[in-house]
Design a protein around this motif. Structure first.
Motif, PDB file in Angstrom:
ATOM      1  N   LEU A 278       0.832  -1.207   0.000  1.00  0.00           N
ATOM      2  CA  LEU A 278       0.000   0.000   0.000  1.00  0.00           C
ATOM      3  C   LEU A 278       0.866   1.257   0.000  1.00  0.00           C
ATOM      4  O   LEU A 278       0.537   2.254  -0.655  1.00  0.00           O
ATOM      5  N   MET A 279       1.961   1.215   0.751  1.00  0.00           N
ATOM      6  CA  MET A 279       2.862   2.357   0.810  1.00  0.00           C
ATOM      7  C   MET A 279       3.456   2.634  -0.575  1.00  0.00           C
ATOM      8  O   MET A 279       3.519   3.792  -1.009  1.00  0.00           O
ATOM      9  N   ARG A 282       0.817   4.197  -2.735  1.00  0.00           N
ATOM     10  CA  ARG A 282       0.508   5.559  -2.284  1.00  0.00           C
ATOM     11  C   ARG A 282       1.577   6.552  -2.742  1.00  0.00           C
ATOM     12  O   ARG A 282       1.271   7.623  -3.280  1.00  0.00           O
ATOM     13  N   ARG A 286       0.651   9.800  -5.012  1.00  0.00           N
ATOM     14  CA  ARG A 286       0.392  11.027  -4.254  1.00  0.00           C
ATOM     15  C   ARG A 286       1.403  12.114  -4.635  1.00  0.00           C
ATOM     16  O   ARG A 286       2.611  11.879  -4.609  1.00  0.00           O
ATOM     17  N   ALA A 354       3.872   3.158   6.727  1.00  0.00           N
ATOM     18  CA  ALA A 354       2.785   3.215   5.751  1.00  0.00           C
ATOM     19  C   ALA A 354       1.724   4.221   6.180  1.00  0.00           C
ATOM     20  O   ALA A 354       1.187   4.979   5.352  1.00  0.00           O
ATOM     21  N   ILE A 355       1.414   4.240   7.481  1.00  0.00           N
ATOM     22  CA  ILE A 355       0.461   5.226   8.006  1.00  0.00           C
ATOM     23  C   ILE A 355       0.974   6.631   7.735  1.00  0.00           C
ATOM     24  O   ILE A 355       0.223   7.522   7.297  1.00  0.00           O
ATOM     25  N   CYS A 357       2.927   7.697   5.406  1.00  0.00           N
ATOM     26  CA  CYS A 357       2.805   8.026   3.985  1.00  0.00           C
ATOM     27  C   CYS A 357       1.362   8.308   3.571  1.00  0.00           C
ATOM     28  O   CYS A 357       1.123   9.028   2.598  1.00  0.00           O
ATOM     29  N   HIS A 358       0.416   7.740   4.298  1.00  0.00           N
ATOM     30  CA  HIS A 358      -0.995   7.959   3.973  1.00  0.00           C
ATOM     31  C   HIS A 358      -1.570   9.193   4.649  1.00  0.00           C
ATOM     32  O   HIS A 358      -2.714   9.588   4.374  1.00  0.00           O
ATOM     33  N   ALA A 361      -5.451   9.765   6.157  1.00  0.00           N
ATOM     34  CA  ALA A 361      -6.153   8.548   5.727  1.00  0.00           C
ATOM     35  C   ALA A 361      -5.612   7.314   6.429  1.00  0.00           C
ATOM     36  O   ALA A 361      -6.324   6.327   6.622  1.00  0.00           O
ATOM     37  N   GLY A 362      -4.353   7.355   6.841  1.00  0.00           N
ATOM     38  CA  GLY A 362      -3.738   6.192   7.460  1.00  0.00           C
ATOM     39  C   GLY A 362      -4.239   5.878   8.848  1.00  0.00           C
ATOM     40  O   GLY A 362      -4.094   4.739   9.312  1.00  0.00           O
ATOM     41  N   THR A 367      -8.503   2.520   5.285  1.00  0.00           N
ATOM     42  CA  THR A 367      -7.495   1.509   4.972  1.00  0.00           C
ATOM     43  C   THR A 367      -7.438   0.530   6.146  1.00  0.00           C
ATOM     44  O   THR A 367      -7.997   0.798   7.209  1.00  0.00           O
ATOM     45  N   LEU A 369      -4.804  -0.089   7.791  1.00  0.00           N
ATOM     46  CA  LEU A 369      -3.556   0.191   8.488  1.00  0.00           C
ATOM     47  C   LEU A 369      -3.729   0.428   9.986  1.00  0.00           C
ATOM     48  O   LEU A 369      -2.971  -0.118  10.798  1.00  0.00           O
TER      49      LEU A 369
END
Length: 403
Positions: A278-279, A282, A286, A354-355, A357-358, A361-362, A367, A369
């Motif tokens: 996902l990362m 993204r 993005r 990953a969070i 990077c989101h 939304a993370g 998601t 996450l």
């Protein structure tokens, strides 16, 4: 070490992957909606998915020893990549009848249960017709040391009388949970602390069993499974419900937790791998400061670190699984401890990146996450906290060198 998979396992990897792509990922949102409508009951969608998986032979893949028609007969090493795939969705293992605590309970009954217990409880679990719980942790004692358990199991004629309180009993909130394996003390005054405990089968509907409340984990109630606080008030069960005999509780617990710990680690790797995937998606899409995020050096470093950590944990898990298969769980205990220390922390690192990077939304519900992070953080406590594993591992390693 040879981690090359047989054609049989390669086929299962392809089939489980395809099943997840076709039937699991597309219905994640719908599953959450159904759980919200009836939080403490297995959603109809789950039953549909289980029927599909069972019909395709993707069933009870965790059980390392063949158990007739019920088991795929895979080794721990062969099961590892399948558990990793399932771990990419928190509820996916249940689809394949490979979800804790049922897996551990089935292994206990298969290994230690008598024929009556197997017929009454193991076979319905292997069929996926009922759910179960394992009641060990208590609020008033440090339950990571199983010898501290205080729940009382006292024989009275042909029955055992059970009194005590348990909490964070995963699975016990669900309406379909019909049986608990309960750990307590039958001989609290015995000078040997390791034979004071016993494990006994307690049907959920037994008078005196009260589910007080679902306990939350970082705000998540993890419905429909839940983590219950359960009170046992003069609960009576037949003496035949004892597993293996009095004083065997600690031995059974140790036999149960080895495979359970490594199964958790396998799923942790899957959760981390999905977070990394996902990362990557993204940061490719993005736009920040006029260019894709992947152009940022720090982002590239985060992705590289994450890939390295995942592969390190994956290889350690496979090594532990192989040693369990070839030399037994006891011989592999150091490796099991190592991976139990490493895998959840690794997953937390990767999911946290990953969070980040989101962004906003993370941390929300759009998601997987945030919930995955909470699950991995709780796993640093489940089946023994990191500190206990490190204490025992450090002690044993010094013994090997210094004698």
């Amino acid at each position: 070490m040879n981690f090359e998979y047989s054609d049989k396992v390669k086929d299962l990897i392809a089939r489980v992957t395809e099943f997840m792509d076709l039937y699991v990922y597309p219905v994640e949102a719908e599953m959450h909606k159904q759980v919200e409508l009836d939080p403490w009951s297995t959603p109809p969608l789950m039953e549909d998915l289980k029927a599909k998986a069972k019909a395709q032979g993707l069933w009870n893949l965790f059980l390392p020893l063949s158990y007739g028609k019920y088991s795929a007969g895979l080794t721990n090493l062969e099961y590892a990549p399948l558990a990793e795939i399932m771990g990419k969705v928190l509820w996916a293992p249940e689809v394949f009848n490979c979800a804790a605590p049922d897996t551990g309970n089935m292994e206990v009954l298969a290994k230690y249960g008598n024929e009556t217990q197997k017929k009454q409880w193991l076979e319905p679990l292997l069929e996926g017709n009922i759910r179960s719980a394992f009641a060990m942790t208590e609020p008033d004692v440090a339950s990571s040391d199983a010898t501290n358990i205080e729940l009382s199991i006292v024989r009275d004629g042909d029955e055992y009388v059970i009194n005590g309180r348990k909490f964070y009993i995963s699975g016990a909130c669900r309406k379909q949970c019909e049986i608990m394996i309960v750990m307590g003390k039958t001989d609290p005054e015995n000078s040997n602390r390791y034979i004071q405990q016993s494990q006994v089968l307690v049907p959920m509907k037994t008078p005196g069993v009260t589910v007080v409340r679902p306990m939350k984990v970082f705000g998540y109630d993890d419905a429909p499974e839940g983590h219950a606080e359960v009170v046992f008030d003069n609960v009576r069960v037949p003496v035949d419900n004892i597993i293996m005999g009095e004083g065997k509780g600690f031995e059974i617990a140790q036999g149960r937790l080895g495979p359970g710990r490594i199964h958790h680690c396998m799923r942790s790797i899957g959760a981390a791998q999905r977070a990394l995937d996902l990362m990557c998606k993204r940061v490719s899409e993005r736009i920040v400061f006029g260019q894709p995020m992947i152009k940022q050096q720090s982002i590239r470093e985060d992705i590289a670190k994450s890939a390295c950590q995942i592969e390190q944990a994956r290889l350690m898990t496979l090594k532990a699984a192989q040693k369990m298969d070839t030399e037994g769980n006891k011989a592999a205990k150091d490796l099991i401890a190592m991976i139990k220390i490493v895998a959840p922390s690794m997953a937390l690192d990767v999911i946290d990146r990953a969070i980040q990077c989101h962004g906003a939304a993370g941390v929300g519900q759009d998601t997987f996450l945030a919930h995955a992070w909470a699950a991995q953080r709780s796993l640093r406590l489940a089946d023994g906290p990191d500190q206990v594993h490190m204490m025992q591992l450090g002690r044993d390693l010094v013994k090997k060198v210094a004698g």
